[in-house]
Each structure stands twice: as structure tokens, then as C-alpha cells.
Design a protein around this motif. Structure first.
Motif, PDB file in Angstrom:
ATOM      1  N   GLU A 123      70.908  44.054  42.944  1.00 29.99           N
ATOM      2  CA  GLU A 123      72.222  44.670  42.760  1.00 29.99           C
ATOM      3  C   GLU A 123      72.368  45.309  41.381  1.00 29.99           C
ATOM      4  N   GLY A 124      71.303  45.275  40.573  1.00 28.65           N
ATOM      5  CA  GLY A 124      71.425  45.707  39.190  1.00 28.65           C
ATOM      6  C   GLY A 124      70.834  47.049  38.876  1.00 28.65           C
ATOM      7  N   ALA A 125      70.443  47.834  39.892  1.00 24.63           N
ATOM      8  CA  ALA A 125      69.942  49.192  39.690  1.00 24.63           C
ATOM      9  C   ALA A 125      68.825  49.241  38.653  1.00 24.63           C
ATOM     10  N   GLY A 126      67.828  48.387  38.828  1.00 24.70           N
ATOM     11  CA  GLY A 126      66.682  48.385  37.929  1.00 24.70           C
ATOM     12  C   GLY A 126      66.646  47.228  36.948  1.00 24.70           C
ATOM     13  N   GLU A 127      67.685  46.434  36.883  1.00 25.32           N
ATOM     14  CA  GLU A 127      67.720  45.287  35.980  1.00 25.32           C
ATOM     15  C   GLU A 127      66.658  44.271  36.400  1.00 25.32           C
ATOM     16  N   LEU A 166      85.604  55.855  29.019  1.00 22.93           N
ATOM     17  CA  LEU A 166      85.342  56.764  30.128  1.00 22.93           C
ATOM     18  C   LEU A 166      86.557  56.813  31.031  1.00 22.93           C
ATOM     19  N   ASP A 167      86.964  58.001  31.390  1.00 21.24           N
ATOM     20  CA  ASP A 167      88.090  58.204  32.295  1.00 21.24           C
ATOM     21  C   ASP A 167      87.509  58.484  33.682  1.00 21.24           C
ATOM     22  N   ARG A 168      87.745  57.561  34.616  1.00 20.69           N
ATOM     23  CA  ARG A 168      87.167  57.688  35.948  1.00 20.69           C
ATOM     24  C   ARG A 168      87.801  58.779  36.791  1.00 20.69           C
ATOM     25  N   THR A 169      88.841  59.446  36.292  1.00 22.17           N
ATOM     26  CA  THR A 169      89.461  60.538  37.034  1.00 22.17           C
ATOM     27  C   THR A 169      88.911  61.904  36.619  1.00 22.17           C
ATOM     28  N   ALA A 203      82.404  61.880  37.503  1.00 22.09           N
ATOM     29  CA  ALA A 203      81.806  62.167  38.805  1.00 22.09           C
ATOM     30  C   ALA A 203      80.348  62.606  38.630  1.00 22.09           C
ATOM     31  N   VAL A 204      80.070  63.403  37.609  1.00 19.56           N
ATOM     32  CA  VAL A 204      78.690  63.826  37.336  1.00 19.56           C
ATOM     33  C   VAL A 204      77.828  62.618  36.988  1.00 19.56           C
ATOM     34  N   LEU A 205      78.337  61.746  36.147  1.00 23.32           N
ATOM     35  CA  LEU A 205      77.590  60.547  35.771  1.00 23.32           C
ATOM     36  C   LEU A 205      77.346  59.655  36.987  1.00 23.32           C
ATOM     37  N   THR A 206      78.331  59.528  37.850  1.00 23.89           N
ATOM     38  CA  THR A 206      78.174  58.712  39.049  1.00 23.89           C
ATOM     39  C   THR A 206      77.119  59.300  39.979  1.00 23.89           C
ATOM     40  N   ALA A 207      77.133  60.617  40.150  1.00 17.04           N
ATOM     41  CA  ALA A 207      76.128  61.266  40.993  1.00 17.04           C
ATOM     42  C   ALA A 207      74.728  61.083  40.423  1.00 17.04           C
ATOM     43  N   LEU A 208      74.604  61.091  39.115  1.00 17.28           N
ATOM     44  CA  LEU A 208      73.308  60.842  38.481  1.00 17.28           C
ATOM     45  C   LEU A 208      72.808  59.429  38.779  1.00 17.28           C
ATOM     46  N   CYS A 209      73.726  58.480  38.760  1.00 18.70           N
ATOM     47  CA  CYS A 209      73.352  57.072  38.942  1.00 18.70           C
ATOM     48  C   CYS A 209      73.204  56.674  40.404  1.00 18.70           C
ATOM     49  N   GLU A 210      73.698  57.494  41.320  1.00 16.40           N
ATOM     50  CA  GLU A 210      73.796  57.088  42.726  1.00 16.40           C
ATOM     51  C   GLU A 210      72.481  56.591  43.337  1.00 16.40           C
ATOM     52  N   ARG A 270      79.498  51.524  38.517  1.00 16.82           N
ATOM     53  CA  ARG A 270      79.166  50.477  39.482  1.00 16.82           C
ATOM     54  C   ARG A 270      79.124  51.066  40.889  1.00 16.82           C
ATOM     55  N   GLU A 271      78.631  50.270  41.808  1.00 14.33           N
ATOM     56  CA  GLU A 271      78.536  50.748  43.183  1.00 14.33           C
ATOM     57  C   GLU A 271      79.897  51.134  43.736  1.00 14.33           C
ATOM     58  N   ASP A 272      80.939  50.421  43.335  1.00 14.35           N
ATOM     59  CA  ASP A 272      82.291  50.740  43.805  1.00 14.35           C
ATOM     60  C   ASP A 272      82.729  52.137  43.382  1.00 14.35           C
ATOM     61  N   ASP A 273      82.157  52.649  42.295  1.00 15.19           N
ATOM     62  CA  ASP A 273      82.558  53.964  41.789  1.00 15.19           C
ATOM     63  C   ASP A 273      82.024  55.110  42.638  1.00 15.19           C
ATOM     64  N   LEU A 274      81.131  54.838  43.569  1.00 16.30           N
ATOM     65  CA  LEU A 274      80.579  55.898  44.406  1.00 16.30           C
ATOM     66  C   LEU A 274      81.652  56.560  45.272  1.00 16.30           C
TER      67      LEU A 274
END
Length: 246
Positions: A75-79, A138-141, A146-153, A230-234
Motif C-alpha cells: 500500500e506504500g507505492a514503493g515503500e 498543497l491545495d487539493r483543488t 491534479a498533475v501531481l496525482t496523475a504522475l503518482c497514479e 494518497r490513493e484516495d486522491d485519485l
């Protein structure tokens, strides 16, 4: 009460799982004289290691002579943590873990489920004085998030070694929530994030001719390491045009 559940490779049912209580130990390896987890592979030592259960965590001993074991957090995306040969009773902090054993060219794995972590309230409890400055703002709105989230997806979806998306792929992924997205807009937001998260100096302080390489990799590494995304941010990537990121 059992505190740790060990799931053998290719285990398809609860009957095949191994349960150990706090204070108990479970040995794993290729050839075990008594009870334990048998991993039938010529590249696994006869007695490869040992798991010890505690109330809120577990310990891993690497009893091999030459091989380093890796414990991944699915669940840690590489941790992950590394347990070197001969290391005894290394504490593992993950609730869900995948123990990876290198074995004669193969990578073998089994899962360990630990107890749910306990937390205390992080409220200030009425303390007076100035608030602590946030580590990252970071402002999630905003579009940059959104760009950072897409990078991490890709890595948030359980592929810790997945290659990062190219800018063209980012544009297509962001289009549902950002219909007018362009390549240049994505590039601008990546540069903005690199400055905002202090991965590169601002334009007024950067040395002439200096370029920052690997910005995307650095951004994803920082974001996932400190749970900035986090995954919820997708969900920000699935927004409709009316709910588009501002």
C-alpha cells in the motif's frame, strides 16, 4: 489471540494461512524439520528466516548466508525495507507486507498481515502559542495537484516500479477533469511543483544555464514518501467537467 497472519505463496483460501500469536515464532525455508512455512525452491535456504509476532508489529530474522530480503509495503507505492544476511529481529512497521526472497534468478514472495495500527489523537490538546508551520502546503483543488496525482497514479495503484507517465499520457489522463489541458500547461505545472516543493530554486535565484533533471521522478518520490498524495486522491482525476479542478 492471533496477532500475525502469514499467507504462503499461491495461497488461495483461509485454510492455507498460518496464524501466530504474540510471543510465538514461525520459521520459513526450503526444508523444515517441524512446523513452519515451507517454500519449495532450490534457491531458498533450508532454514531461510524466522517471523516473530508481537502485539502491534512483527520481527523478521534473515538466517541466510548471502541474500538480502526485501519487505515491501503493497500500500506504500514503493515503500520497503531491506533485511541483510544474518540480521536478527528486524522490526517491520507495515500492516500489510510482502516478503520478497531472491532465489536462483527468481523472486519469491509471501505476505504477512499484522495487527491494525493504533493511533492517538493528533489534536493540539489546548496548547497555547503559535501553530507549527506546515511542512508542505498543497491545495487539493488546484490544477497542479491534479498533475501531481496523475504522475503518482501508476505507483499508487500497486505498481511500485512502474515507469512514470509521459507528458502526452498526462494530458490524456487529465482531460476528463481539465478539458482544455495542453502539453505546455502540464510542463508549467511540473515546473511550478518543483519550485513549490523546493526541489529546485525559483527563477529569480536559479543559476544561469542550470537545469533540473529528473523532476518528475523527484516529485513522485517526495510525494509518495511523505504521503502528499494518497490513493484516495485519485478521485480528482475522475471529476466531470463541471467538477473540474480549478
Amino acid at each position: 489471540m492471533y496477532s500475525v497472519i502469514v499467507v504462503p505463496p499461491s495461497c488461495g483460501s483461509a485454510e492455507g494461512q498460518l496464524r501466530i500469536a504474540a510471543g510465538e515464532r514461525l520459521t520459513f525455508g526450503r526444508a523444515l524439520a517441524g512446523e513452519g512455512l515451507t517454500i519449495a525452491h532450490e534457491g531458498v535456504p533450508r532454514v531461510a528466516g524466522e517471523i516473530a509476532a508481537h502485539h502491534n508489529f512483527w520481527l523478521l530474522s534473515n538466517l541466510s548466508e548471502h541474500q538480502t530480503y526485501v519487505v515491501e509495503n503493497p500500500e506504500g507505492a514503493g515503500e520497503h525495507i531491506k533485511i541483510g544476511p544474518g540480521r536478527l529481529d528486524a522490526p517491520v512497521p507495515f500492516e500489510f507486507s510482502r516478503v520478497v526472497l531472491p532465489a536462483a534468478g527468481d523472486l519469491l514472495a509471501f505476505d504477512v498481515w499484522a495487527p491494525r495500527h493504533t493511533f492517538r489523537s493528533v489534536a493540539r490538546q489546548g496548547l497555547s502559542g503559535a501553530l507549527t508551520a506546515p511542512a508542505f502546503t498543497l491545495d487539493r483543488t488546484k490544477r497542479y495537484f491534479a498533475v501531481l496525482t496523475a504522475l503518482c497514479e501508476p505507483r499508487l495503484r500497486g505498481e511500485p516500479h512502474a515507469p512514470l507517465p509521459a507528458v502526452e499520457q498526462l494530458v490524456e489522463r487529465l482531460r476528463p477533469a481539465w478539458p482544455k489541458v495542453t502539453r505546455s500547461a502540464v510542463y508549467w505545472n511540473i515546473d511550478y511543483l518543483a519550485v513549490k516543493l523546493r526541489l529546485r530554486p525559483g527563477p529569480d535565484t536559479a543559476e544561469p544555464g542550470q537545469r533540473a533533471n529528473g523532476k518528475k521522478e523527484s516529485l513522485v518520490s517526495l510525494a509518495l514518501r511523505f504521503d502528499l498524495v494518497r490513493e484516495d486522491d485519485l478521485t480528482v482525476l475522475a471529476a466531470t467537467a463541471e467538477e473540474a479542478v480549478r
